[in-house]
Design an enzyme around this catalytic site. Sequence first.
Site, PDB file in Angstrom:
ATOM      1  N   GLU A 493       0.851  -1.182   0.000  1.00  0.00           N
ATOM      2  CA  GLU A 493       0.000   0.000   0.000  1.00  0.00           C
ATOM      3  C   GLU A 493       0.888   1.235   0.000  1.00  0.00           C
ATOM      4  O   GLU A 493       1.155   1.781  -1.048  1.00  0.00           O
ATOM      5  CB  GLU A 493      -0.954  -0.017   1.198  1.00  0.00           C
ATOM      6  CG  GLU A 493      -1.979   1.089   1.112  1.00  0.00           C
ATOM      7  CD  GLU A 493      -3.297   0.751   1.802  1.00  0.00           C
ATOM      8  OE1 GLU A 493      -3.442  -0.357   2.310  1.00  0.00           O
ATOM      9  OE2 GLU A 493      -4.168   1.633   1.819  1.00  0.00           O
ATOM     10  N   GLU A 757      -1.902   0.435  13.287  1.00  0.00           N
ATOM     11  CA  GLU A 757      -2.983   0.935  12.447  1.00  0.00           C
ATOM     12  C   GLU A 757      -4.318   0.864  13.165  1.00  0.00           C
ATOM     13  O   GLU A 757      -5.134   1.765  13.087  1.00  0.00           O
ATOM     14  CB  GLU A 757      -3.061   0.093  11.173  1.00  0.00           C
ATOM     15  CG  GLU A 757      -4.266   0.404  10.296  1.00  0.00           C
ATOM     16  CD  GLU A 757      -4.226  -0.337   8.969  1.00  0.00           C
ATOM     17  OE1 GLU A 757      -3.623  -1.427   8.924  1.00  0.00           O
ATOM     18  OE2 GLU A 757      -4.778   0.177   7.986  1.00  0.00           O
TER      19      GLU A 757
HETATM   20  C1  RAM Z   1      -6.374   2.142   4.569  1.00  0.00           C
HETATM   21  C2  RAM Z   1      -5.162   2.988   4.691  1.00  0.00           C
HETATM   22  C3  RAM Z   1      -5.318   4.320   5.343  1.00  0.00           C
HETATM   23  C4  RAM Z   1      -6.730   4.801   5.398  1.00  0.00           C
HETATM   24  C5  RAM Z   1      -7.603   4.208   4.333  1.00  0.00           C
HETATM   25  C6  RAM Z   1      -9.021   4.636   4.398  1.00  0.00           C
HETATM   26  O1  RAM Z   1      -6.200   1.271   3.484  1.00  0.00           O
HETATM   27  O2  RAM Z   1      -4.162   2.250   5.319  1.00  0.00           O
HETATM   28  O3  RAM Z   1      -4.757   4.382   6.605  1.00  0.00           O
HETATM   29  O4  RAM Z   1      -6.688   6.195   5.276  1.00  0.00           O
HETATM   30  O5  RAM Z   1      -7.556   2.835   4.352  1.00  0.00           O
END
Ligand code: RAM
Length: 905
Positions: A493, A757
Site C-alpha cells: 500500500e 494501524e
Molecule cells: C487504509 C489505509 C489508510 C486509510 C484508508 C481509508 O487502506 O491504510 O490508513 O486512510 O484505508
Amino acid sequence: MGLVSAVSGWSLPPAPAGGALHPYDLRCEHLATPQGIATRAPRLSWRLASGRRGDAQAAYRITVRSGGAPAWDSGWIDGQDPSASYAGTPLTSFARYTWQVQVRSADGEEAAAESWFGTGVLHPDEWAAAWIGHDPETLPPFEPPADDREPRSVRTASLPPPRYFRRVVDLRPATSVRIVCTARGLYELRVNGHRAGDGELTPGWTDYRYRVPYQVYDVTGLVGDGPACVGAVLADGWWSGSLGWDGRRQAQRYGRRPELLVQLVADHADGSRTVVGTDGSWRESTGPLRYADLLMGEWYDARLEQPGWDLPGFDDSSWAPARVVDTGHDVLVPSAAEPVRVTEDLVPVGTRRDGAGRTIVDLGQNIAGRVRLTVRGAPAGTRVTLRHGEALDEDGSLYTANLRSAEATDHYVAAGLPEETFEPRFTVHGFRYVEVTGHDDVEVLGRAMHSDTPVAGEFSCSDDMVRRLTSNLRWSQRGNFVSVPTDCPQRDERLGWTADAQVFLPTACYNADVAAFFTGWLADLRCAQTAEGAVPDVVPHVMTERHGAPGWGDAATVVPWHLYRVYGDERVLRDSLPSMRRWVDHVERHNPGLIWRERVGSHYGDWLQAGVRTSRDVLATAYFALSAGLTARAAAVLGLADVAEHYAELRARIGEAFVREFVSADGRVSGDTQTGYLLALAHGLVPDDLVPAAVRHLVADLERRGRRLTTGFAGVGLLGPVLSAYGHHDLAYDLLHDDRYPSWGYSIKRGATTIWERWDGWTEENGFGPVAMNSFNHYALGSVGEWLYSGVAGLGQEEDSVGFRRPLIRPLPGGRLRWAAAAYDTPLGRLSSRWEISGGELTLEVRVPPGALATVHVPTKDPSSVRESGTPLATAGIDVIKSTEAASVCQVGSGRYTFTASWGR
Ligand code: RAM
C-alpha cells in the site's frame, strides 16, 4: 514485558548558546543548504538565540554573493521577523550563492551567520539532456538461474533487471562541476567510482504526470582534470514498479520502463562552460542487480558485478548504446524537500532460530529501511535470502501475512569472497525482524531510512509508558515519511492517504520541520484535484476511482492552514487558496442543504473506531464547516476581504445547519459518540449555551465505558485537546495511561515500538487482527502527540498567533507524571518548558525565543505563592495578566525563566 527506553538517533540539537542576540540555523526555502533552488525570490530565514531577557531582533541585513560578486545587499531593514525574500540581481542557474545575515538587537549589538544555497535550472532552454532508456528488445525479464532452489513467485517473475548507464567526459580543468540528475524511476548516480550525494530512493515520489523532481549535486571534489566517468543505476521505483495493492496490477503506473536524465555542467576559470547531457552516446548494460522493486525487494547476484564500470578506463564495448526516449523537460522541478536518507543504524538486539531452523534477527525496533548484510565464507553462488516482517508468529517464525502481496524479500548471491557485504538500494521494507536463510555466517545491521526532515522537537516525561508512546509515534513518523506521507511502510500500500496525513500533521510538525516536505506534497494534491474540485483520497494520486471522502479531501484546507500557522510562510496559503476554495465549493455545490451527504466518495467515517459508529453525516458536516472556516481565514490573511466574507458566511450557515440537524436541545450530538462530540466541540459547532451539556455527554460516554476511548482516525487526536480545554484533563490522562483494550498502552504492553494501524492489531482474544489490513506502523492513531507537546508540556501558541510569535505556555501537570518537558524549534528559535512537582512545590522552567511574547500559565491554586527565580513576580518585573483559581497567568518576552509555586494546597 519490560519497557525498553527509546534509543533514537533522531534527537533535537542542543539548545543554541545564549550570549548576545545571534542568528543560527539558516534556511533557504525551508531547507538547510539546498542545491537546486529555482524560484526567483527564494525565502531566506534564520532562527534567533540570546541569553538576555526581552531580547528581540530590531533589524537585519542580508548580503548575498556569488562567485565573489555581490548579488544582493538588502541594507538594514527594521523588523523582528527572521525571514526575507531574495530581491537581488536575477539568480543564474547552476551557481552557488553564499549569504550572510546580520542581526541587530534593540541596544544596537550586531551578530552574523552565514550559509549558502545552490541554484538549479532557471530557464527551460538551459536543459541540454535527453531522457534515455534502454531498448525494450534488449530487455529480457528476470531469468531465475537453473540452480534456483525455489521457483520465483508470480509477482517477481516478470520484474525487469535495473540498467546501468555510463559515459566518459573529457573535462578541461574546472572550477566547479555540478550534475543535475533525475529519473522516471529511481536512480543512483556515480562519479568516478563514488556515489554522488547521500539521498536514497532518488528522485523521490511525486505526481510524475505533473512534476518530476530533479536533484543537483556538486561533484567538483569527485573529478580531476581529464576523463571523468558519470554512471547511473536505474530501477523501476514508483514510476514503473509495484505500487499500491493488487500485486503487479498496480505496476507501471506512470510508464512501462524507467528512464534517466543527467546533465553535467562544468565551469572553467576562463568563464567558459562545458555541458554534457544524456544522449545516444551513453552506453547501457545490465549488471548484478537482477531486479529491484519497492514492494518485492531486490535480487543481487554478486557474480555478475563488472568491476570498474563507473570508472573512466572501463571497456564498455560490450555495452549497448542507450536509447534516446524524448527530450521533454516541461515537468521537471527541483526537488522541494529533504531527500530520504539513512538516518540511523540499528544493531540487532537478538538473534535466534525459529522452529524450522531459520535465523531470525530482531532489531528491537520497527522501522522503514533495509539491512546491510555481511556474509562470510560463502561459496560463490550461495544465495542468502532476507525476508522482512514486523512481528513474529506464536512459534517464533516470521509473521508476514499482513504484508499482503508485498514480498519484502531480498536475495544476495555470493561472489565467493572471504567476506562480502550487500545492501539493497532500490527497495524499502517496513520491519523489525529479518529472517535469514541460505548461509549461517552472516551479520545484519538495520538501517532506518526516511525523508530527512530536521528534528524540531522533543517531548519527555517521568512515565515509562508515555515515553515509549512518544518514541513509537516518532518512529511511525519516520517510518512513514518516505518521500511522501504514507499510511504504512510494509504492506502493498504505502500510499499518501490524505486523512492520515492531515490528522497527524500537528504532531508531525512538533517532531520535525516538515515545511518543505509538505510543501511538495501539497503541490501534488493541487495537481490531482479533479475538474470539479474533488481531492483524491491518496496523494500522489494513483487510484483514479477514489476521491472526495470527508476528512480525507479536507487535507486540502487543513494542511495549508496548519503549515501557515506553524511556519508563518504566507506563500502556502497563496498557492493553496484556489484549491481550498474549489474543494469547499465542490462540497457546497452538491450539498446545497449544507449537510454533507452527497459526493462523499468512499466515506470512511471515523476510520477504525473502536466498537461504535460515529454518524458519517456528523463527521462530514463538521469537516465541511472546518474547511469553509479555514478557507475564510486563509483569504483574510491574504487580504481578500470579499472572499473571506463569503466563506465565513458559508461557515456560519453550515454551523446553523449542523446544529439544526444534529444537536438536540439537551446538548446531544447525533449518534452520541465520542468522536461526534469531539468534532462538534473542537470546531465550534455546539451553541455556547449547550457546550457544558455536550461536554457532560462526552464525559458520560467515557465514564460509561469505564474511561475507555472509542475514537478512530478522526477523533483520536481531539481527545486530549478537547477534554483539557473543558477542564477534564484528569480524564485525558486516564486515557493516556490506560493499558486495557483499546488504548495506546495496550499495544505497548504487547511490545509495540511503533503506532498500530488499528486498536485491535493484536488482542488477547483473537491474536493478530484481520490480515487484510493490519499494519503495525501507521501514525494516524498517534495524533495524540500534539497534546503531549501542547497540553501536557504546554507548548502551544495563541489562537491568532502565527509562527509562534505569541507562544502559549500552559502546562497540565497531572496523571501519573511527576515531570514533563518539551522543547520545540519555532521559526523564531527554541521554545521549551519543563515542569516538575516535588515536595508540594511546582517548578516550571520556560525558554522563550527572541521576538516572541509568551503567555505563561503557572499552574497553582495559590497565585500568591508564585515566584520567578525566587522573587515574587511583581518584584521580578513580570507582568501578571490575571490570576485564576488554577493558575497565575503572566506575560514574558524572550529569555529563560524559572517559576515556582505551591502545589496541591
Ligand atoms: C487504509 C489505509 C489508510 C486509510 C484508508 C481509508 O487502506 O491504510 O490508513 O486512510 O484505508
